[in-house]
Scaffold this motif. Structure first.
Motif, mmCIF file in Angstrom:
data_model
loop_
_atom_site.group_PDB
_atom_site.id
_atom_site.type_symbol
_atom_site.label_atom_id
_atom_site.label_comp_id
_atom_site.label_asym_id
_atom_site.label_seq_id
_atom_site.Cartn_x
_atom_site.Cartn_y
_atom_site.Cartn_z
ATOM 1 N N ARG A 142 0.835 -1.206 0.000
ATOM 2 C CA ARG A 142 0.000 0.000 0.000
ATOM 3 C C ARG A 142 0.873 1.261 0.000
ATOM 4 N NH1 ARG A 142 -1.929 2.730 4.197
ATOM 5 N NH2 ARG A 142 -3.704 4.086 3.887
ATOM 6 N N VAL A 143 1.967 1.213 0.759
ATOM 7 C CA VAL A 143 2.876 2.359 0.833
ATOM 8 C C VAL A 143 3.476 2.652 -0.548
ATOM 9 C CG1 VAL A 143 5.046 3.207 1.825
ATOM 10 C CG2 VAL A 143 3.372 2.055 3.275
ATOM 11 N N SER A 144 3.903 1.625 -1.253
ATOM 12 C CA SER A 144 4.461 1.826 -2.600
ATOM 13 C C SER A 144 3.421 2.421 -3.538
ATOM 14 C CB SER A 144 4.979 0.510 -3.177
ATOM 15 O OG SER A 144 6.173 0.136 -2.532
ATOM 16 N N ARG A 145 2.186 1.910 -3.474
ATOM 17 C CA ARG A 145 1.127 2.467 -4.328
ATOM 18 C C ARG A 145 0.902 3.943 -4.003
ATOM 19 N NH1 ARG A 145 -1.640 -2.165 -2.720
ATOM 20 N NH2 ARG A 145 -3.251 -0.920 -1.675
ATOM 21 N N MET A 146 0.887 4.275 -2.723
ATOM 22 C CA MET A 146 0.679 5.662 -2.310
ATOM 23 C C MET A 146 1.813 6.565 -2.801
ATOM 24 S SD MET A 146 -0.814 5.087 1.548
ATOM 25 C CE MET A 146 -0.328 6.717 2.060
ATOM 26 N N LEU A 147 3.051 6.076 -2.724
ATOM 27 C CA LEU A 147 4.198 6.857 -3.202
ATOM 28 C C LEU A 147 4.098 7.137 -4.701
ATOM 29 C CD1 LEU A 147 7.329 5.324 -1.432
ATOM 30 C CD2 LEU A 147 6.628 7.715 -1.392
ATOM 31 N N VAL A 148 3.864 6.091 -5.480
ATOM 32 C CA VAL A 148 3.777 6.254 -6.932
ATOM 33 C C VAL A 148 2.650 7.228 -7.274
ATOM 34 C CG1 VAL A 148 3.266 5.085 -9.114
ATOM 35 C CG2 VAL A 148 4.761 3.984 -7.440
ATOM 36 N N ARG A 149 1.498 7.009 -6.666
ATOM 37 C CA ARG A 149 0.346 7.864 -6.953
ATOM 38 C C ARG A 149 0.611 9.319 -6.541
ATOM 39 N NH1 ARG A 149 -5.842 6.226 -6.288
ATOM 40 N NH2 ARG A 149 -6.774 8.189 -6.960
ATOM 41 N N GLY A 150 1.183 9.487 -5.372
ATOM 42 C CA GLY A 150 1.476 10.837 -4.887
ATOM 43 C C GLY A 150 2.397 11.598 -5.818
ATOM 44 N N TYR A 151 3.485 10.956 -6.242
ATOM 45 C CA TYR A 151 4.427 11.614 -7.150
ATOM 46 C C TYR A 151 3.777 11.904 -8.511
ATOM 47 C CZ TYR A 151 8.427 10.732 -4.049
ATOM 48 O OH TYR A 151 9.313 10.713 -2.997
ATOM 49 N N LEU A 152 3.003 10.944 -9.021
ATOM 50 C CA LEU A 152 2.359 11.165 -10.313
ATOM 51 C C LEU A 152 1.314 12.272 -10.233
ATOM 52 C CD1 LEU A 152 1.927 7.552 -11.718
ATOM 53 C CD2 LEU A 152 3.199 9.418 -12.777
ATOM 54 N N GLU A 153 0.514 12.267 -9.165
ATOM 55 C CA GLU A 153 -0.541 13.271 -9.034
ATOM 56 C C GLU A 153 0.022 14.687 -8.918
ATOM 57 O OE1 GLU A 153 -2.942 11.767 -5.774
ATOM 58 O OE2 GLU A 153 -4.487 11.166 -7.199
ATOM 59 N N GLU A 154 1.239 14.805 -8.359
ATOM 60 C CA GLU A 154 1.872 16.128 -8.258
ATOM 61 C C GLU A 154 2.044 16.771 -9.632
ATOM 62 O OE1 GLU A 154 5.586 16.520 -6.146
ATOM 63 O OE2 GLU A 154 4.726 15.484 -4.420
ATOM 64 N N SER A 155 2.490 15.983 -10.605
ATOM 65 C CA SER A 155 2.754 16.551 -11.924
ATOM 66 C C SER A 155 1.628 16.305 -12.924
ATOM 67 C CB SER A 155 4.071 16.023 -12.483
ATOM 68 O OG SER A 155 4.029 14.631 -12.585
ATOM 69 N N ARG A 156 0.759 15.352 -12.648
ATOM 70 C CA ARG A 156 -0.347 15.034 -13.567
ATOM 71 C C ARG A 156 -1.665 14.915 -12.775
ATOM 72 N NH1 ARG A 156 3.770 15.833 -16.047
ATOM 73 N NH2 ARG A 156 4.378 14.939 -18.020
ATOM 74 N N PRO A 157 -2.127 16.023 -12.186
ATOM 75 C CA PRO A 157 -3.322 15.964 -11.337
ATOM 76 C C PRO A 157 -4.603 15.635 -12.102
ATOM 77 C CG PRO A 157 -2.629 18.235 -11.641
ATOM 78 C CD PRO A 157 -1.557 17.364 -12.237
ATOM 79 N N ASN A 158 -4.614 15.845 -13.409
ATOM 80 C CA ASN A 158 -5.832 15.596 -14.186
ATOM 81 C C ASN A 158 -5.965 14.160 -14.675
ATOM 82 O OD1 ASN A 158 -6.590 18.288 -13.889
ATOM 83 N ND2 ASN A 158 -5.369 18.890 -15.673
ATOM 84 N N TRP A 159 -4.952 13.356 -14.451
ATOM 85 C CA TRP A 159 -5.048 11.950 -14.847
ATOM 86 C C TRP A 159 -5.995 11.228 -13.908
ATOM 87 C CZ3 TRP A 159 0.558 9.960 -16.195
ATOM 88 C CH2 TRP A 159 1.008 10.625 -17.356
ATOM 89 N N ARG A 160 -6.529 10.105 -14.364
ATOM 90 C CA ARG A 160 -7.408 9.277 -13.535
ATOM 91 C C ARG A 160 -6.585 8.086 -13.040
ATOM 92 N NH1 ARG A 160 -12.733 6.233 -15.560
ATOM 93 N NH2 ARG A 160 -13.540 5.679 -13.504
#
Length: 121
Positions: free
Chosen positions: A12-30
């Motif tokens: 879960r921690v790895s998923r949260m890290l990947v998602r967090g970093y991606l959402e920072e630069s690509r907030p409009n992605w789903r």
């Protein structure tokens, strides 16, 4: 450019890290998440996923087997293996199956590299 992303990792921690970093630069992605290869395959059958980040070592089927099946279902998807399992034979197999490889740990720099790989398409 991708806009539907599936993050696959039993941690879960790895998923949260990947998602967090991606959402920072690509907030409009789903974003979607799966904790196993089987769940990832089921999700890809329902959603038009463009990008998959995939761990290798998970309970059930391996990330490589799941990635191979996902590419059969969605040939235009990009599957990027994010794994601490950095042996050459693992990298070679991922690449032979049509996946790209980035080593863990997941950092901001890892995600920058992943996004650069996406733009080289």
């Amino acid at each position: 450019m991708s806009n539907q992303v599936l993050i696959v990792d039993d941690s879960r921690v790895s998923r949260m890290l990947v998602r967090g970093y991606l959402e920072e630069s690509r907030p409009n992605w789903r974003y979607f998440e799966a904790s196993s290869g089987e769940d990832a395959i089921a999700l890809v059958q329902k959603e038009a996923i463009d990008l998959v980040t995939m761990d290798i070592n998970m309970p059930g089927i391996s990330g490589l087997a799941a990635g191979e099946r996902i590419l059969q279902l969605r040939p235009k998807a990009r599957v990027v293996v994010l794994s601490a399992n950095v042996q050459a034979n693992v990298r070679d197999k991922a690449e032979a199956l049509g996946m790209q490889f980035l080593p863990k740990p997941v950092t901001a720099a890892t995600i920058v590299r992943l996004l650069e790989m996406m733009e080289q398409e």
